[in-house]
Design an enzyme around this catalytic site. Sequence first.
Site, PDB file in Angstrom:
ATOM      1  N   GLY A 159       0.771  -1.225   0.000  1.00  0.00           N
ATOM      2  CA  GLY A 159       0.000   0.000   0.000  1.00  0.00           C
ATOM      3  C   GLY A 159       0.805   1.279   0.000  1.00  0.00           C
ATOM      4  N   GLY A 160       2.080   1.223  -0.359  1.00  0.00           N
ATOM      5  CA  GLY A 160       2.885   2.434  -0.384  1.00  0.00           C
ATOM      6  C   GLY A 160       2.428   3.406  -1.456  1.00  0.00           C
TER       7      GLY A 160
ATOM      8  N   ASN B 117       5.252  -3.416  -8.354  1.00  0.00           N
ATOM      9  CA  ASN B 117       5.664  -4.089  -7.121  1.00  0.00           C
ATOM     10  C   ASN B 117       6.214  -5.484  -7.368  1.00  0.00           C
ATOM     11  OD1 ASN B 117       4.317  -3.120  -4.005  1.00  0.00           O
ATOM     12  ND2 ASN B 117       4.450  -1.785  -5.776  1.00  0.00           N
TER      13      ASN B 117
ATOM     14  N   ASN C   9       1.862  -8.918  -0.344  1.00  0.00           N
ATOM     15  CA  ASN C   9       2.897  -8.154   0.337  1.00  0.00           C
ATOM     16  C   ASN C   9       2.262  -7.015   1.119  1.00  0.00           C
ATOM     17  OD1 ASN C   9       5.100  -5.561  -0.689  1.00  0.00           O
ATOM     18  ND2 ASN C   9       5.504  -6.971   0.975  1.00  0.00           N
TER      19      ASN C   9
ATOM     20  N   SER D 281      20.325   2.299  -1.327  1.00  0.00           N
ATOM     21  CA  SER D 281      21.082   2.658  -2.523  1.00  0.00           C
ATOM     22  C   SER D 281      20.769   1.744  -3.700  1.00  0.00           C
ATOM     23  CB  SER D 281      22.587   2.612  -2.220  1.00  0.00           C
ATOM     24  OG  SER D 281      23.004   1.269  -1.941  1.00  0.00           O
TER      25      SER D 281
ATOM     26  N   ARG E 271       6.876   6.190  -9.192  1.00  0.00           N
ATOM     27  CA  ARG E 271       5.877   6.032  -8.139  1.00  0.00           C
ATOM     28  C   ARG E 271       5.376   7.386  -7.646  1.00  0.00           C
ATOM     29  NH1 ARG E 271       6.371   0.871  -4.284  1.00  0.00           N
ATOM     30  NH2 ARG E 271       4.932   2.228  -3.158  1.00  0.00           N
TER      31      ARG E 271
ATOM     32  N   HIS F  86      11.150  -4.496   4.098  1.00  0.00           N
ATOM     33  CA  HIS F  86       9.719  -4.764   3.950  1.00  0.00           C
ATOM     34  C   HIS F  86       9.350  -5.268   2.555  1.00  0.00           C
ATOM     35  CE1 HIS F  86       5.571  -4.430   5.164  1.00  0.00           C
ATOM     36  NE2 HIS F  86       5.282  -3.535   4.245  1.00  0.00           N
ATOM     37  N   TRP F  87      10.276  -5.198   1.630  1.00  0.00           N
ATOM     38  CA  TRP F  87       9.984  -5.465   0.214  1.00  0.00           C
ATOM     39  C   TRP F  87      10.731  -6.721  -0.237  1.00  0.00           C
ATOM     40  CZ3 TRP F  87      10.768  -1.350  -4.215  1.00  0.00           C
ATOM     41  CH2 TRP F  87       9.643  -1.356  -5.035  1.00  0.00           C
TER      42      TRP F  87
END
Length: 281
Positions: A35-36, A44, A103, A173, A183, A261-262
């Site tokens: 949900g970013g 994603n 995710n 990085s 995004r 988180h990804w």
Amino acid sequence: MTSNTMTERTVRVNGKDIFLVETGAGAPVVLLHGGGPGASGVSNFSRNIDALAENFRVIVPDMPGYGRSAKGVDRSDPFGYLATHIGGMLDQLGIERAHLVGNSYGGACALRLALDNPHRVDKLVLMGPGGVGTTRGVPTAGLKSLLSYYGGDGPSLDKLRAFIRTYLVYDGSAVPEALIESRYASSIDPEVLANPPLQRPAGLGALWRMDFTRDRRLGDLKTPTLIIWGRDDKVNKPSGATMLGNRIPNADVLITANTGHWVQWERADFFNAVTTSFLTA
């Protein structure tokens, strides 16, 4: 990036459009993104679609509120709203059962769909799902950054860059500037600005409905489940993996090193291999 030919389509669920892409053949696997700000299905899962399509029919929707899907989410029960619409998408595609890979926000949607309609879900893969230890106590720094994106002085490229490089991944990085800029452009779409998809819950009732630790149905969920959590996740606490693993009877738990988180993006080759093995076992 993906190289397989993908078919685009839009289905109508409860009067709302859901945009999706499909590729591959075999058992259906639905990939549900996080949900970013500026998130979408293909962006994603850009490092996973081709690999999974070698064995499965891969379906990648833009979640309600994101990308090319209709904007707006019911803030009184966000996860229930998402689950209802993804279940409706499966109906429109003529799919009775599918594997769900989710995710974060998408993981919460997948888990809620499995709890509400376990007969629709073959297997679950959950990567740092939302709603697990995120509604009690002080929120993580990553969650604060995420929820404040549209607040204050509004969205900005600097705010999004800070969220992605500081909180979303282990090694900031490694994230190319072009991805962040893309995004950001999606995050300031006028329709999104008018109705941001990820906001603070609307009241105590919404908080309760978004907290899986309160859901007694977890102990009865027989769906085979793989829980993957980055050890260095700064958005959703890795301790959630243990909680879910203890509560869901048929859950395997995998903690990945040097991962935020990804996980599906940061550890793509590893994730693709583990997920394929789990879903085909």
